[in-house]
Design a protein around this motif. Structure first.
Motif, PDB file in Angstrom:
ATOM      1  N   ALA A  25       0.828  -1.201   0.000  1.00 13.79           N
ATOM      2  CA  ALA A  25       0.000   0.000   0.000  1.00 13.79           C
ATOM      3  C   ALA A  25       0.866   1.256   0.000  1.00 13.79           C
ATOM      4  O   ALA A  25       0.637   2.196  -0.774  1.00 13.79           O
ATOM      5  CB  ALA A  25      -0.947   0.001   1.202  1.00 13.79           C
ATOM      6  N   ASP A 120       7.595  -7.421  -1.971  1.00 15.76           N
ATOM      7  CA  ASP A 120       7.560  -6.113  -1.302  1.00 15.76           C
ATOM      8  C   ASP A 120       8.839  -5.323  -1.572  1.00 15.76           C
ATOM      9  O   ASP A 120       8.802  -4.098  -1.728  1.00 15.76           O
ATOM     10  CB  ASP A 120       7.345  -6.290   0.202  1.00 15.76           C
ATOM     11  CG  ASP A 120       5.933  -6.769   0.544  1.00 15.76           C
ATOM     12  OD1 ASP A 120       5.190  -7.134  -0.390  1.00 15.76           O
ATOM     13  OD2 ASP A 120       5.578  -6.795   1.733  1.00 15.76           O
ATOM     14  N   ALA A 173       0.449   4.079   6.121  1.00 15.37           N
ATOM     15  CA  ALA A 173       0.482   2.755   5.498  1.00 15.37           C
ATOM     16  C   ALA A 173       1.258   1.817   6.405  1.00 15.37           C
ATOM     17  O   ALA A 173       1.998   0.946   5.944  1.00 15.37           O
ATOM     18  CB  ALA A 173       1.127   2.840   4.118  1.00 15.37           C
ATOM     19  N   GLY A 175       0.427  -0.596   8.216  1.00 17.02           N
ATOM     20  CA  GLY A 175      -0.107  -1.930   8.445  1.00 17.02           C
ATOM     21  C   GLY A 175      -0.923  -1.989   9.719  1.00 17.02           C
ATOM     22  O   GLY A 175      -1.571  -1.014  10.114  1.00 17.02           O
ATOM     23  N   GLY A 306      -4.282   0.503   2.904  1.00 14.38           N
ATOM     24  CA  GLY A 306      -3.903  -0.856   3.230  1.00 14.38           C
ATOM     25  C   GLY A 306      -4.419  -1.302   4.582  1.00 14.38           C
ATOM     26  O   GLY A 306      -5.507  -0.909   5.016  1.00 14.38           O
ATOM     27  N   ASP A 307      -3.625  -2.127   5.272  1.00 15.45           N
ATOM     28  CA  ASP A 307      -4.051  -2.658   6.566  1.00 15.45           C
ATOM     29  C   ASP A 307      -4.176  -1.584   7.635  1.00 15.45           C
ATOM     30  O   ASP A 307      -4.810  -1.815   8.670  1.00 15.45           O
ATOM     31  CB  ASP A 307      -3.061  -3.725   7.056  1.00 15.45           C
ATOM     32  CG  ASP A 307      -3.130  -5.013   6.247  1.00 15.45           C
ATOM     33  OD1 ASP A 307      -3.938  -5.072   5.304  1.00 15.45           O
ATOM     34  OD2 ASP A 307      -2.360  -5.948   6.548  1.00 15.45           O
ATOM     35  N   ALA A 323      -4.793  -3.551  -0.717  1.00 14.88           N
ATOM     36  CA  ALA A 323      -3.663  -2.665  -0.420  1.00 14.88           C
ATOM     37  C   ALA A 323      -3.327  -1.805  -1.635  1.00 14.88           C
ATOM     38  O   ALA A 323      -3.187  -0.580  -1.531  1.00 14.88           O
ATOM     39  CB  ALA A 323      -2.453  -3.485   0.005  1.00 14.88           C
ATOM     40  N   SER A 326      -6.362   0.649  -2.565  1.00 15.97           N
ATOM     41  CA  SER A 326      -6.478   1.799  -1.659  1.00 15.97           C
ATOM     42  C   SER A 326      -5.328   2.770  -1.891  1.00 15.97           C
ATOM     43  O   SER A 326      -5.510   3.988  -1.864  1.00 15.97           O
ATOM     44  CB  SER A 326      -6.503   1.331  -0.193  1.00 15.97           C
ATOM     45  OG  SER A 326      -5.298   0.683   0.179  1.00 15.97           O
TER      46      SER A 326
END
Length: 424
Positions: A25, A120, A173, A175, A306-307, A323, A326
């Motif tokens: 994200a 990632d 972002a 998480g 994201g989260d 993720a 968004s």
């Protein structure tokens, strides 16, 4: 008149946008904002590569990856190609593979099973290539506010020096750390989806061949109280995890994570048979309180992605899609807001309603699965709506016409309830 991002620079800030967190994200929103010429600083607590769960992509991630200029990198990666998903019932009956290409004959229907440590890092490196100042090993201690407006962050840098960095917009972002959501107590747990998971990794476990090699397999336990994911990764590794109700999975007296996992494995012969030919090559991981959402996505000068905004049960592998999506929607709202000199909550959060509607559509499918909904019965009675159902499963969630399936699904639900009552 839209201002040029360079001439609109404010000398009182260190960047136009600060992004807290370098996961998918954060990498997405920072890349897309930087593509428009704005100055972006991203602060990531860990040093990549680092471990993370959430390895299975779904087809609709393609369109965000395309905007990020990530497609060629994905195509050149060692990640296993994913063409389908399969379901195994509590009785061990294997469904036909659900091939995405049969519904949408486009290259977007082929996606990937990714090792998140590698994926990632690719995303974060890609952000740097687009001009993002991404700094790892930097811990953001708090978001700074002037009244209710976010103005920057206080952080501890990689050298152990504490300092402040100012920006026009702060993107959380981070998480499940969720700095802003926790500060304002925005998190709302989904009371219908209180699940937990325990998982590990096997080398040399069973995997299909050909285009089925990369299929995600969802296998129900014999008591129908949980389900296993079975995700083939590259280097001959398979990710295998159990998801069940929190109070069941982590009930008192069940032992440690290994004991819980092995008990659940005994309840799913189809998985036990698949992993028997391999060897476990990792410890056991666990997570709790799976599904939640924040009560708002943005405020003056800040936005959640994201989260850090929300997470939905992973049954249909929607995590990375949500993720990326968004991040994309937030980036578009941010760049428009910066050009208009408008970083209000309304501007930065203009995408909230549409995004939450998309999440709700996927959530409906998740809840129906747990409630024993017969998707086969639905397709037999309403074959003309199979396309809408497929759209939801591949992640094409953000369009209103697929809501046409809601009432037919309610109809099937009523039929199933009537059948149950007549059997009693």
């Amino acid at each position: 008149m839209i201002a040029d991002p360079q001439t609109a620079a404010d000398l009182s800030v260190d960047a136009d946008v600060i992004v807290i967190g370098g996961g998918p994200a954060g990498a997405t929103v920072s890349t897309l904002v930087a593509q428009q010429g704005y100055k972006v600083k991203l602060f990531e607590r860990d040093r990549f590569p680092r471990f993370h769960i959430g390895e299975s992509l779904i087809p609709e991630t393609y369109w965000v990856l395309k905007r990020l200029n990530m497609l060629d990198k994905m195509k050149g990666s060692p990640f296993i190609k994913k063409y389908s998903v399969q379901f195994v019932s509590a009785k061990g009956k294997l469904s036909e593979p659900f091939y995405f290409m049969e519904h949408k004959p486009h290259e977007c229907s082929q996606t990937w099973q990714v090792l998140r440590s590698e994926f990632d890092k690719m995303m974060l490196d890609n952000a740097r290539e687009h001009g993002v100042d991404a700094q790892e090993g930097v811990r953001v201690l708090e978001v700074l506010f002037d009244g209710d407006r976010a103005t920057g962050v206080r952080l501890l840098d990689a050298d152990g020096v504490e300092r402040q960095v100012r920006a026009k917009v702060v993107v959380d972002a981070s998480g499940q750390t969720a700095l802003i959501a926790n500060r304002f107590k925005l998190r709302v747990t989904d009371s219908d989806l209180k699940k937990g998971a325990v998982w590990t990794y096997f080398e040399g476990a069973y995997r299909d061949v050909g285009r089925d090699e990369g299929a995600t397999i969802v296998l129900q336990t014999v008591d129908k109280k949980g389900w296993f994911w079975y995700i083939p990764l590259h280097n001959n590794i398979v990710s295998v995890g159990i998801v069940s109700a929190f109070e069941t999975l982590f009930a008192k007296g069940r032992g440690d994570h290994e004991a819980i996992y092995n008990q659940e494995l005994d309840r799913c012969p189809a998985v036990k048979e698949r992993v028997a030919m391999g060897r476990r090559v990792a410890g056991f991981y666990a997570t709790k309180d799976y599904s939640y959402r924040s009560s708002q996505v943005a405020g003056p000068g800040w936005v959640l992605v994201g989260d850090a905004f929300g997470f939905l049960d992973p049954l249909y592998s929607s995590g990375v899609l949500l993720a990326l999506k968004s991040g994309q929607l937030a980036a578009d709202a941010i760049t428009e807001g910066l050009a208009l000199n408008d970083t209000s909550a309304e501007q930065l959060g203009q995408w909230e309603q549409a995004f939450c509607q998309g999440m709700d559509r996927m959530r409906r499918l998740v809840c129906e699965f747990y409630d024993g909904f017969s998707f086969g019965r639905f397709v037999r009675k309403y074959p003309h709506f199979k396309g809408h159902l497929t759209d939801m499963l591949i992640g094409d969630l953000f369009k209103d016409d697929i809501d046409e399936v809601i009432e037919p699904m309610n109809d099937i639900r009523r039929e199933m309830e009537q059948s149950r009552r007549s059997d009693e």
